[in-house]
Write an enzyme that holds these catalytic residues in place. Structure first.
Site, PDB file in Angstrom:
ATOM      1  N   HIS A  81       0.518 -11.720  -1.767  1.00  0.00           N
ATOM      2  CA  HIS A  81      -0.144 -12.887  -2.428  1.00  0.00           C
ATOM      3  C   HIS A  81       0.715 -14.035  -2.757  1.00  0.00           C
ATOM      4  O   HIS A  81       0.382 -15.119  -2.866  1.00  0.00           O
ATOM      5  CB  HIS A  81      -0.931 -12.589  -3.505  1.00  0.00           C
ATOM      6  CG  HIS A  81      -2.087 -11.755  -3.088  1.00  0.00           C
ATOM      7  ND1 HIS A  81      -3.405 -12.216  -2.981  1.00  0.00           N
ATOM      8  CD2 HIS A  81      -2.053 -10.155  -2.848  1.00  0.00           C
ATOM      9  CE1 HIS A  81      -4.265 -11.174  -2.393  1.00  0.00           C
ATOM     10  NE2 HIS A  81      -3.501 -10.100  -2.275  1.00  0.00           N
ATOM     11  N   ASP A 198     -12.430  -8.730  -1.912  1.00  0.00           N
ATOM     12  CA  ASP A 198     -11.372  -7.589  -1.560  1.00  0.00           C
ATOM     13  C   ASP A 198     -12.013  -6.498  -0.624  1.00  0.00           C
ATOM     14  O   ASP A 198     -12.824  -5.624  -1.389  1.00  0.00           O
ATOM     15  CB  ASP A 198     -10.765  -7.206  -2.828  1.00  0.00           C
ATOM     16  CG  ASP A 198      -9.683  -6.213  -2.697  1.00  0.00           C
ATOM     17  OD1 ASP A 198      -9.519  -5.871  -1.519  1.00  0.00           O
ATOM     18  OD2 ASP A 198      -9.356  -5.703  -3.929  1.00  0.00           O
ATOM     19  N   SER A 368      -5.462   3.900  -6.809  1.00  0.00           N
ATOM     20  CA  SER A 368      -5.625   2.664  -6.070  1.00  0.00           C
ATOM     21  C   SER A 368      -5.725   1.439  -7.094  1.00  0.00           C
ATOM     22  O   SER A 368      -6.527   1.646  -8.187  1.00  0.00           O
ATOM     23  CB  SER A 368      -6.619   2.555  -4.912  1.00  0.00           C
ATOM     24  OG  SER A 368      -6.546   1.272  -4.257  1.00  0.00           O
ATOM     25  N   HIS A 370      -7.472  -1.221  -5.949  1.00  0.00           N
ATOM     26  CA  HIS A 370      -8.534  -1.802  -5.239  1.00  0.00           C
ATOM     27  C   HIS A 370      -9.818  -1.014  -5.413  1.00  0.00           C
ATOM     28  O   HIS A 370      -9.939   0.270  -5.581  1.00  0.00           O
ATOM     29  CB  HIS A 370      -8.091  -1.950  -3.846  1.00  0.00           C
ATOM     30  CG  HIS A 370      -7.030  -2.743  -3.478  1.00  0.00           C
ATOM     31  ND1 HIS A 370      -7.040  -4.089  -3.354  1.00  0.00           N
ATOM     32  CD2 HIS A 370      -5.641  -2.463  -3.377  1.00  0.00           C
ATOM     33  CE1 HIS A 370      -5.769  -4.330  -3.170  1.00  0.00           C
ATOM     34  NE2 HIS A 370      -4.908  -3.228  -3.177  1.00  0.00           N
TER      35      HIS A 370
END
Lengths: 557, 557
Positions: A81, A198, A368, A370
């Site tokens: 990012h 996402d 994770s 995410h």
């Protein structure tokens, strides 16, 4: 209201990176004359990109519209990012907006690139409201594997465009900062025109689980270990590093920090107050011998099997100060990113051969960052977007995320699975696809940004397969005679000492071809070269079934 | 008994491949003067073995003891067990023993290599008893992802040495042939001195599950599909191919077979009676248009994302006869072998973009052919070996298998975790490590077997990273003058048209270096070359941060 919408400017949304791939996230909201760039990531090269260091988005469109770009707004400080910034800011010197930790890490990066003085950076928080006249930009706090992550909202007369950034919904976050449900509800009540969310774990059922669960397991490992603990993690996962420091403190252990990026992140994060490190808990490598083995923790980089990282050097017995002992417990507190499985497995194998206790996949020392399917559906339900664009993921993840959106009630025709560069345009609150801006991979090799194209990559591929054979001959054009050579030199083709005969035969063959051409008084060097190349190529393939690159060179006197 | 054991010859057991790695299985039992070789596999090259086609075991020891080798005894016809034969038989022309399907596939391979006439092959079955005087070799039927798999037992006066081969315990085998428990019990009651057993899934808890479970899922997919079905599988998984044929027959579909190895295996397996194919169920590609979409099944290779395989060509829209349609159902009935994850993911992505329904990991269209922990423990419990050598797997799998053996009661000091070439010697029924025979990787590149060493691989690596720059100059030794050049030519370094200035500057620099050397009357070409190399290398690194291979060539007249 209708009048206002009809008068409102068109809004375009597109991705310059991050969709159809993992990495180099860059999303663009173009509202009337203003361009808002969300994130500026890098991607690590794919296998076939031989010799390439990193890959960044093609920003041709932004450079062409430089004066309209209001800034680059960052969601968080991961490389996918922010990693493109040093290259992108050179062509696109615009202000950069980010939260405290994000800017801290960005500024260190800009300093290394000599861009810190020329770059305007603006500190924001989840509370900031940035006013760009007709448009406003606000933020909301999220949970991710690095602190100070935010989602970004661009407020327009047609409604709000929201980019979640990378997120999961952690019910017991390490820093106590929950996802900012209040702000999300506010955005939703204002009306979310379009959500970008996402897709990384859109194929994974259930909930991802809290980072805190890793902490319990780390505590157990620390309590059980009989000797030193060597623990590898992503340097940027400040929450996990905090849990490692906390576990060390509970078990009265001292921490040695090794690996350049680990040292850097720990420094910055603790300076800015994102890491709570007890006084005297960190010692230098030299001080290790002053403590019993079971009081030592070595915190290191290299959880992805990276060849040059500290853990890899330890595994290969190439680390100057740290040798793995059979009494050590080695913890790899990460899972391999797709593509890194082999290199991680190789490191694990080497570590196990030392007799050390190696802990990786089999215990829950990683979760994770995410969100999984249930979390992604929650975000969609909260935001209630009219339009939805799944971002941050490969095509199959975008598709899986599309399915989730359908389940929570987004209209099928309001979901856009985009390719990089594809533009969705909003007018009067209605969206349609309207075309494409330039988008693609810009390869960075050393100082060269974008100067490596397909021809160079194809040559590297050829060279890597069967090597190269150079044939040089000096010819007098006047007398049509060979003055010197031919000489044949090869690299990466055969082991020369064992192939003398082959190369002598090849030389004889080229000499014959040349002699014949000289007799026929061929003056066209390019056909002479292709004669040499063809005959050599056939001969060598016949003898070896290899196809080295053949480079004939004629020196003329 | 004691007398007999004391008089008995020494027995050596070692691996020339297959341990500390996945692939190129080759185990050796040396009983007195006789040498029995179990399997002769290949391994696919690792990433860093640039340009290498395949890897085979180093058989130096066997070649040195050629006359003592009784034969190569095969467990089953997978490439990692038979793929090395065409190369190995050239240096070691010994008889080959195998079951019907194994020999069928081996013979096709030997024919391609022109070795079928010179090679003695012997058909065996699970019932065969091969008599080599003091020693006997017998077999027992096992379940694996290819039919006609067997374990091998070498009977010696000290006890039986058993190699399981690849196995799982399938309670509902497709061909109705169960693991040969009776024979295993017989071996056990005779006394298993040493067991070599498959470690592939030693880290996986539970039981692997029957191949039949895949059949149920394939049936479902076939019943649900609205258009054509394109299904990719390992060509050698004859059981799965049988289930695909059965499912097609149940749903009245015709099968098109594509991909060279798929055509070959289906031919051989059906000829030998291992595939039961209904008359008229197979059609050619040309006949496809005579049938409705929902009556077509295309059986193809490429389940590992192999670039040249049929599925990959379809995904890349490069298959001459088959284009994927959005109405197709594409099934990948395999999981990626470690290292192939990226290429499989890429193919899946391409396939999904066509709009086809792509079925892979998310439904149970694959089970492993290797037994998990409970099955491995069963084999150990049945065999009750005195000594145990975990084989067929990486170090971490060998270690996990060691743990299982400890659980079922094998003595810790009786378990040997070996490296390739490490010898365990049995005398009077007692074992110890006694040394090492040569072992390692032999790289095959085209026709060259073992002629590619580290220097060539290092050069290929260098060439693949930053390419090459050749600098040629013709010099008159007599007058110490440059007659022609210097000329600089590069490949894989920079895109030449965009880097003219850089190369011109480089040329100027080399000319200066040469002029200086000529003035100083340097006659030593090697120092002249290293001057050219050093100055160019510094200049180019400074300008580009790249390090191409630099090859200075001096032509002398």
């Amino acid at each position: 209201m209708t009048t206002k919408q009809q008068n409102s400017e068109k809004i375009k949304v597109f991705a310059l990176g991050g969709i159809g791939e993992i990495g180099k996230n860059m999303y663009v909201v173009e509202a009337g004359e203003d361009i808002f760039v969300l994130d500026a990531g890098l991607m690590f090269p794919q296998e076939e990109m031989l010799g390439i260091d990193i890959v960044i988005p093609d920003i041709t469109y932004l450079v062409q519209n430089k004066d309209r770009v209001k800034g680059i707004f960052l969601t968080h400080a991961h490389e996918d990012h922010i990693g493109g910034l040093p290259f992108i800011l050179k062509q696109l010197p615009v202000p950069v907006y980010g939260t405290k930790l994000t800017l801290g890490l960005v500024e260190a990066k800009l300093k290394e690139a000599g861009l810190h003085k020329s770059t305007q950076t603006h500190l924001v928080s989840a509370e900031s409201v940035l006013d760009f006249g007709e448009y406003k930009v606000t933020f909301f706090g999220t949970n991710h594997s690095i602190p100070d992550s935010v989602g970004i909202a661009v407020h327009t007369p047609q409604g709000v465009i929201v980019n979640t950034g990378d997120f999961k919904i952690d019910q017991s976050p390490i820093d106590g900062k929950h996802t900012d449900f209040g702000k999300i509800a506010e955005l939703s009540s204002k009306g979310v025109l379009c959500l970008l969310s996402d897709s990384t774990n859109a194929e994974r059922p259930g909930m991802t689980g809290s980072e805190k669960s890793v902490g319990y397991e780390i505590d157990n490992v620390f309590a059980e270990a009989k000797g030193r603990i060597i623990i590898a993690s992503f340097a940027s996962n400040v929450h996990r590093i905090q849990q490692i420091f906390t576990a060390a403190s509970k078990t009265n252990k001292k921490i040695v920090i090794t690996g350049r990026s680990m040292v850097k992140v720990v420094d910055i994060a603790s300076d800015l107050g994102y890491l709570n490190i007890e006084k005297d808990s960190v010692i230098s490598i030299d001080q290790m011998n002053n403590y019993a083995e079971d009081r030592i923790v070595i915190l290191t980089t290299g959880s992805q099997g990276e060849q040059m990282a500290a853990l890899s050097r330890m595994a290969h017995k190439a680390h100057k100060q740290i040798a793995i002992r059979h009494t050590d417990t080695v913890v790899i507190a990460a899972t391999p990113i797709p593509g890194n499985e082999r290199s991680v497995a190789r490191i694990v194998d080497l570590l196990m051969r030392t007799g050390a206790d190696v802990i990786f996949g089999q215990r829950k020392v990683h979760v994770s960052g995410h969100g999984s399917q249930e979390e992604l559906k929650l975000m969609l339900s909260w935001m209630k977007p009219k339009y939805f664009i799944p971002v941050h993921g490969e095509y199959k993840m975008q598709k899986a995320h599309q399915n989730l959106a359908l389940q929570v009630g987004v209209e099928a025709e309001n979901i856009f699975i985009l390719e990089k560069g594809e533009v969705v345009e909003f007018a009067d609150g209605l969206a349609k696809r309207t075309g494409k801006v330039p988008a693609g991979n810009v390869l960075v090799d050393g100082l060269g940004v974008g100067d490596i194209g397909n021809i160079v990559l194809r040559d590297r591929k050829l060279l890597s397969q069967d090597g190269i054979l150079v044939v040089v001959v000096t010819i007098s054009r006047a007398s049509n005679q060979i003055i010197s050579g031919p000489e044949i030199i090869s690299r990466g083709f055969v082991y020369v000492r064992e192939s003398e005969e082959l190369l002598q035969e090849a030389n004889k063959l080229v000499t014959e071809v040349l002699d014949k051409c000289m007799q026929e008084k061929v003056k066209d060097w390019s056909s002479l070269k292709s004669n040499m190349r063809d005959s050599l190529s056939h001969y060598l393939f016949d003898k070896t079934r290899r196809r080295p690159m053949i480079m004939p060179i004629i020196m003329e006197i």
